[in-house]
Design a protein around this motif. Structure first.
Motif, PDB file in Angstrom:
ATOM      1  N   ASP A   1       0.822  -1.199   0.000  1.00  0.00           N
ATOM      2  CA  ASP A   1       0.000   0.000   0.000  1.00  0.00           C
ATOM      3  C   ASP A   1       0.864   1.261   0.000  1.00  0.00           C
ATOM      4  O   ASP A   1       0.565   2.224  -0.707  1.00  0.00           O
ATOM      5  CB  ASP A   1      -0.929  -0.009   1.208  1.00  0.00           C
ATOM      6  CG  ASP A   1      -2.010   1.056   1.126  1.00  0.00           C
ATOM      7  OD1 ASP A   1      -2.615   1.184   0.053  1.00  0.00           O
ATOM      8  OD2 ASP A   1      -2.232   1.748   2.139  1.00  0.00           O
TER       9      ASP A   1
ATOM     10  N   SER B   1      -2.614   0.108  -3.891  1.00  0.00           N
ATOM     11  CA  SER B   1      -3.616  -0.214  -2.887  1.00  0.00           C
ATOM     12  C   SER B   1      -4.818  -0.904  -3.513  1.00  0.00           C
ATOM     13  O   SER B   1      -5.517  -0.324  -4.344  1.00  0.00           O
ATOM     14  CB  SER B   1      -4.072   1.049  -2.172  1.00  0.00           C
ATOM     15  OG  SER B   1      -5.105   0.749  -1.269  1.00  0.00           O
TER      16      SER B   1
ATOM     17  N   ARG C   1      -8.060   0.901  -2.117  1.00  0.00           N
ATOM     18  CA  ARG C   1      -8.268   2.185  -2.761  1.00  0.00           C
ATOM     19  C   ARG C   1      -8.794   2.009  -4.184  1.00  0.00           C
ATOM     20  O   ARG C   1      -9.677   2.740  -4.628  1.00  0.00           O
ATOM     21  CB  ARG C   1      -6.952   2.967  -2.774  1.00  0.00           C
ATOM     22  CG  ARG C   1      -7.125   4.410  -3.158  1.00  0.00           C
ATOM     23  CD  ARG C   1      -5.814   5.163  -3.088  1.00  0.00           C
ATOM     24  NE  ARG C   1      -4.893   4.539  -2.159  1.00  0.00           N
ATOM     25  CZ  ARG C   1      -3.571   4.629  -2.253  1.00  0.00           C
ATOM     26  NH1 ARG C   1      -3.018   5.310  -3.219  1.00  0.00           N
ATOM     27  NH2 ARG C   1      -2.791   4.033  -1.374  1.00  0.00           N
ATOM     28  N   ASP C   2      -8.268   1.032  -4.911  1.00  0.00           N
ATOM     29  CA  ASP C   2      -8.738   0.776  -6.275  1.00  0.00           C
ATOM     30  C   ASP C   2     -10.187   0.304  -6.295  1.00  0.00           C
ATOM     31  O   ASP C   2     -10.970   0.701  -7.153  1.00  0.00           O
ATOM     32  CB  ASP C   2      -7.846  -0.263  -6.959  1.00  0.00           C
ATOM     33  CG  ASP C   2      -6.447   0.273  -7.225  1.00  0.00           C
ATOM     34  OD1 ASP C   2      -6.274   1.507  -7.205  1.00  0.00           O
ATOM     35  OD2 ASP C   2      -5.547  -0.549  -7.441  1.00  0.00           O
TER      36      ASP C   2
ATOM     37  N   LEU D   1     -12.505   0.991  -4.017  1.00  0.00           N
ATOM     38  CA  LEU D   1     -13.356   2.140  -3.679  1.00  0.00           C
ATOM     39  C   LEU D   1     -13.450   3.117  -4.849  1.00  0.00           C
ATOM     40  O   LEU D   1     -14.493   3.712  -5.103  1.00  0.00           O
ATOM     41  CB  LEU D   1     -12.820   2.835  -2.433  1.00  0.00           C
ATOM     42  CG  LEU D   1     -12.946   2.065  -1.131  1.00  0.00           C
ATOM     43  CD1 LEU D   1     -12.271   2.806   0.002  1.00  0.00           C
ATOM     44  CD2 LEU D   1     -14.395   1.780  -0.799  1.00  0.00           C
ATOM     45  N   HIS D   2     -12.365   3.273  -5.598  1.00  0.00           N
ATOM     46  CA  HIS D   2     -12.385   4.173  -6.748  1.00  0.00           C
ATOM     47  C   HIS D   2     -13.303   3.616  -7.854  1.00  0.00           C
ATOM     48  O   HIS D   2     -14.052   4.376  -8.470  1.00  0.00           O
ATOM     49  CB  HIS D   2     -10.967   4.347  -7.290  1.00  0.00           C
ATOM     50  CG  HIS D   2     -10.880   5.242  -8.474  1.00  0.00           C
ATOM     51  ND1 HIS D   2     -11.114   6.600  -8.394  1.00  0.00           N
ATOM     52  CD2 HIS D   2     -10.603   4.989  -9.769  1.00  0.00           C
ATOM     53  CE1 HIS D   2     -10.983   7.121  -9.588  1.00  0.00           C
ATOM     54  NE2 HIS D   2     -10.672   6.170 -10.448  1.00  0.00           N
ATOM     55  N   LEU D   3     -13.269   2.321  -8.075  1.00  0.00           N
ATOM     56  CA  LEU D   3     -14.126   1.714  -9.081  1.00  0.00           C
ATOM     57  C   LEU D   3     -15.595   1.773  -8.673  1.00  0.00           C
ATOM     58  O   LEU D   3     -16.493   1.827  -9.527  1.00  0.00           O
ATOM     59  CB  LEU D   3     -13.724   0.263  -9.326  1.00  0.00           C
ATOM     60  CG  LEU D   3     -12.391   0.057 -10.062  1.00  0.00           C
ATOM     61  CD1 LEU D   3     -12.063  -1.428 -10.111  1.00  0.00           C
ATOM     62  CD2 LEU D   3     -12.451   0.649 -11.453  1.00  0.00           C
TER      63      LEU D   3
ATOM     64  N   GLY E   1     -16.923   4.238  -7.160  1.00  0.00           N
ATOM     65  CA  GLY E   1     -17.389   5.603  -7.237  1.00  0.00           C
ATOM     66  C   GLY E   1     -17.232   6.405  -5.953  1.00  0.00           C
ATOM     67  O   GLY E   1     -17.823   7.472  -5.825  1.00  0.00           O
ATOM     68  N   TYR E   2     -16.461   5.914  -5.010  1.00  0.00           N
ATOM     69  CA  TYR E   2     -16.266   6.653  -3.752  1.00  0.00           C
ATOM     70  C   TYR E   2     -15.012   7.469  -3.798  1.00  0.00           C
ATOM     71  O   TYR E   2     -14.038   7.217  -4.295  1.00  0.00           O
ATOM     72  CB  TYR E   2     -16.200   5.687  -2.562  1.00  0.00           C
ATOM     73  CG  TYR E   2     -17.525   5.047  -2.257  1.00  0.00           C
ATOM     74  CD1 TYR E   2     -18.517   5.759  -1.618  1.00  0.00           C
ATOM     75  CD2 TYR E   2     -17.774   3.727  -2.616  1.00  0.00           C
ATOM     76  CE1 TYR E   2     -19.726   5.175  -1.336  1.00  0.00           C
ATOM     77  CE2 TYR E   2     -18.990   3.140  -2.332  1.00  0.00           C
ATOM     78  CZ  TYR E   2     -19.958   3.866  -1.688  1.00  0.00           C
ATOM     79  OH  TYR E   2     -21.166   3.305  -1.410  1.00  0.00           O
TER      80      TYR E   2
END
Length: 70
Positions: free
Chosen positions: A54, A59, A62-63, A65-67, A69-70
């Motif tokens: 990380d 991460s 993180r990936d 959560l990004h996918l 939409g956060y």
């Protein structure tokens, strides 16, 4: 009575003494007390590996959560 200074060195127990006649660091397959020790050790290695991964910028959390939409 012999004191610590006068007793022979053969009376001193080894540093890693066996517990109930079984080496606590030995790898034994199955459900036994040694399995909990190995489980904890491997978990610590896994947490450290993920922390280093990380910090390097890769991460997984993180990936995800990004996918999402956060």
């Amino acid at each position: 009575m012999q004191t610590k200074e006068t007793r022979p060195s053969t009376d001193i127990p080894p540093v890693a003494q066996a517990y109930n006649g079984v080496d606590r660091n030995a790898f034994l397959f199955g459900w036994n007390p040694q399995a909990e020790l190995w489980n904890g050790r491997l978990a610590m290695i896994g947490f450290l590996a993920y922390l280093l991964w990380d910090l390097a910028g890769y991460s997984v959390l993180r990936d995800i959560l990004h996918l999402a939409g956060y």
